[in-house]
Enzyme design. Structure first.
Site, PDB file in Angstrom:
ATOM      1  N   ASP A  26      -0.823  -0.815   6.825  1.00  0.00           N
ATOM      2  CA  ASP A  26      -1.161  -2.199   6.468  1.00  0.00           C
ATOM      3  C   ASP A  26      -2.459  -2.644   7.138  1.00  0.00           C
ATOM      4  OD1 ASP A  26      -0.855  -4.649   5.290  1.00  0.00           O
ATOM      5  OD2 ASP A  26       0.756  -5.325   6.602  1.00  0.00           O
ATOM      6  N   HIS A  43      -9.796  -0.176   1.801  1.00  0.00           N
ATOM      7  CA  HIS A  43      -8.913   0.883   1.296  1.00  0.00           C
ATOM      8  C   HIS A  43      -9.591   2.258   1.439  1.00  0.00           C
ATOM      9  CE1 HIS A  43      -6.041  -2.019   0.016  1.00  0.00           C
ATOM     10  NE2 HIS A  43      -6.741  -2.491  -1.001  1.00  0.00           N
ATOM     11  N   LEU A 137       3.444  20.712   7.968  1.00  0.00           N
ATOM     12  CA  LEU A 137       3.787  19.304   7.731  1.00  0.00           C
ATOM     13  C   LEU A 137       4.189  19.040   6.270  1.00  0.00           C
ATOM     14  CD1 LEU A 137       3.618  16.299   8.842  1.00  0.00           C
ATOM     15  CD2 LEU A 137       1.331  16.268   7.849  1.00  0.00           C
TER      16      LEU A 137
HETATM   17  C1  FPP Z   1      -2.222  -2.321   2.858  1.00  0.00           C
HETATM   18  O1  FPP Z   1      -3.399  -3.005   3.108  1.00  0.00           O
HETATM   19  C2  FPP Z   1      -2.440  -1.054   2.221  1.00  0.00           C
HETATM   20  C3  FPP Z   1      -2.123  -0.775   0.928  1.00  0.00           C
HETATM   21  C4  FPP Z   1      -1.632  -1.747  -0.043  1.00  0.00           C
HETATM   22  C5  FPP Z   1      -2.248   0.552   0.405  1.00  0.00           C
HETATM   23  C6  FPP Z   1      -2.467   1.650   1.388  1.00  0.00           C
HETATM   24  C7  FPP Z   1      -3.514   2.488   0.852  1.00  0.00           C
HETATM   25  C8  FPP Z   1      -4.379   3.239   1.528  1.00  0.00           C
HETATM   26  C9  FPP Z   1      -4.375   3.465   2.978  1.00  0.00           C
HETATM   27  C10 FPP Z   1      -5.447   3.885   0.806  1.00  0.00           C
HETATM   28  C11 FPP Z   1      -4.982   4.602  -0.377  1.00  0.00           C
HETATM   29  C12 FPP Z   1      -4.400   5.920  -0.060  1.00  0.00           C
HETATM   30  C13 FPP Z   1      -3.889   6.655  -1.023  1.00  0.00           C
HETATM   31  C14 FPP Z   1      -3.449   8.045  -0.772  1.00  0.00           C
HETATM   32  C15 FPP Z   1      -3.766   6.066  -2.357  1.00  0.00           C
HETATM   33  P1  FPP Z   1      -3.523  -4.454   2.513  1.00  0.00           P
HETATM   34  O2  FPP Z   1      -4.410  -4.382   1.341  1.00  0.00           O
HETATM   35  O3  FPP Z   1      -2.176  -5.022   2.227  1.00  0.00           O
HETATM   36  O4  FPP Z   1      -4.193  -5.199   3.701  1.00  0.00           O
HETATM   37  P2  FPP Z   1      -4.078  -6.752   4.051  1.00  0.00           P
HETATM   38  O5  FPP Z   1      -2.619  -7.041   4.306  1.00  0.00           O
HETATM   39  O6  FPP Z   1      -4.909  -6.873   5.269  1.00  0.00           O
HETATM   40  O7  FPP Z   1      -4.625  -7.499   2.878  1.00  0.00           O
END
Ligand code: FPP
Length: 252
Positions: A26, A43, A137
């Site tokens: 997150d 991202h 892994l």
């Molecule tokens: C949360 O950050 C993250 C996600 C919704 C997706 C996680 C994705 C990645 C780490 C990159 C993609 C990886 C793959 C393999 C597809 P958020 O956008 O909710 O952050 P915020 O809460 O600060 O807005």
């Protein structure tokens, strides 16, 4: 109970490495906003953090690493952001599959396939197929995943068997339902980490998390690295896991 869990209270046997670590990655958006960058950049940097953490998990000897990459609730985000996340998954598989395979990583995917494009499903299948005999892994990618849906699907399949006269409802116990989840052979997570300071599960592995240790770290996912993973594991090692039983006797 995993071997690592069984030894979690034995302080004479360090280091305590959890067999299964699951991560809610997150804070990509907040990381980007704090730098005046678009969310997409958060991202993108999140994928770099993911690469570091997969390598670190493999080095540390973690057996299963489950990552929450796209939740069934993420469909409510703007179309462009959904496109960014899908693009990153495609690129991650295209660019990283060969090196993951070389490193002995076995890729597994959990979550619903119904709303995913056919070519993406083919890529996910190919990643699983190519790496199926790898023994280091296990990287479990939760994509278009939601725990309530996973449990509802299991209930639906069991109900169908009952309706078809193939199952006695009395046989539906915890073990049976567990076998109808997305990846029944994967042990429950010992440790669930959530970055960015939020303290909730957000529909992630809710069945499997019954006795997981939860560690919340204040840093945003793009800043997560091997040291942060080791810090979370150290916190896990300090916890006493009782699985509903009594505390282990000390000094005897
Ligand atoms: C949360 O950050 C993250 C996600 C919704 C997706 C996680 C994705 C990645 C780490 C990159 C993609 C990886 C793959 C393999 C597809 P958020 O956008 O909710 O952050 P915020 O809460 O600060 O807005």
């Amino acid at each position: 109970m995993s071997k690592a869990a069984a030894t979690a209270t034995d302080r004479s046997d360090p280091p305590v490495i959890p067999a299964h670590v699951a991560i809610i990655m997150d804070g990509n958006g907040r990381w980007a906003a704090a730098r005046g960058l678009p969310r997409a950049e958060g991202h993108r940097r999140g994928v770099e953090a993911l690469r570091r953490v997969v390598r670190a998990a493999n080095d540390i000897g973690i057996q299963y690493l489950t990552i929450f990459s796209f939740s069934s609730e993420n469909w409510t985000r703007p179309k462009s952001e959904i496109g960014d996340l899908f693009g990153l998954l495609r690129r991650f598989i295209r660019n990283d599959l060969a090196s993951l395979h070389r490193d002995g990583v076995r890729v597994r995917v959990i979550g619903e396939r119904d709303r995913l494009e056919r070519d993406l499903c083919a890529m996910l299948d190919e990643a699983q197929e190519l790496t199926r005999d790898n023994t280091k892994l296990n990287l479990v990618v939760a994509f278009n995943y939601g725990s309530r849906q996973e449990i509802a699907n299991a209930a639906q399949r069991l109900a169908r068997e009952v309706a078809e006269g193939k199952r006695d409802p009395a046989t539906i116990d915890i073990e049976t339902l567990g076998r109808y989840l997305d990846a029944p052979d994967i042990p429950d997570p010992d440790l669930i980490i959530r970055t960015s300071g939020e303290q909730r599960l957000s529909n992630f592995l809710m069945w499997q998390a019954a006795y997981s240790e939860l560690v919340f770290v204040p840093i945003h996912w793009p800043d997560f690295d091997k040291a942060a993973l080791e810090g979370a594991i150290a916190e896990y090692a300090r916890r006493e896991r009782r699985f509903g039983g009594l505390a282990a006797k000390t000094g005897s």
